[in-house]
Design an enzyme around this catalytic site. Structure first.
Site, PDB file in Angstrom:
ATOM      1  N   HIS A  14      -4.969  -2.926   0.962  1.00 56.26           N
ATOM      2  CA  HIS A  14      -4.345  -3.386  -0.286  1.00 56.26           C
ATOM      3  C   HIS A  14      -5.372  -3.624  -1.387  1.00 56.26           C
ATOM      4  CE1 HIS A  14      -2.061  -4.879   3.275  1.00 56.26           C
ATOM      5  NE2 HIS A  14      -1.144  -4.133   2.701  1.00 56.26           N
TER       6      HIS A  14
HETATM    7  S1  FES Z   1      -6.206  -6.225   1.310  1.00 48.75           S
HETATM    8 FE1  FES Z   1      -4.542  -6.434   2.643  1.00 48.75          FE
HETATM    9  S2  FES Z   1      -5.422  -6.302   4.593  1.00 48.75           S
HETATM   10 FE2  FES Z   1      -7.112  -6.145   3.257  1.00 48.75          FE
END
Ligand code: FES
Length: 92
Positions: free
Chosen positions: A69
């Site tokens: 993410h």
């Molecule tokens: S940013 Fe979501 S698991 Fe690393």
């Protein structure tokens, strides 16, 4: 995010050249290794504190980037960008 490249997990820190980072497998735990120009090693957990993906070394920015993410951490594991809110964990 478009950052889906997989990375090679190294067996030990020998493959991490000065000024670079890499992820090793230590007894099943993924450890993020950074070796400074003098050869000294910093070790932190490679497990992203957001949802547990394994961070990648970003040699262009000298950061640890999470492919899931988009969280980013500095060489010491400090959060630069979320969604992660906690720094990468220390390892012994
Ligand atoms: S940013 Fe979501 S698991 Fe690393």
């Amino acid at each position: 995010m478009g950052i889906t490249a997989s990375q090679t997990i190294l067996k030990n820190a020998d493959g991490v050249l000065p000024g670079k980072g890499g992820v090793i497998d230590r007894d099943g735990k993924k450890v993020a290794i950074y070796r400074d120009k003098d050869g000294k090693i910093k070790m932190i957990s490679a497990r992203c504190t957001h949802m547990g993906c394994i961070v990648h070394w970003n040699g262009a920015e000298n950061t640890w980037d999470c492919p899931c993410h988009g969280s980013r951490f500095d060489i010491n594991g400090k959060v630069i960008n979320g969604p992660a809110e906690r720094d990468l964990e220390k390892v012994e």
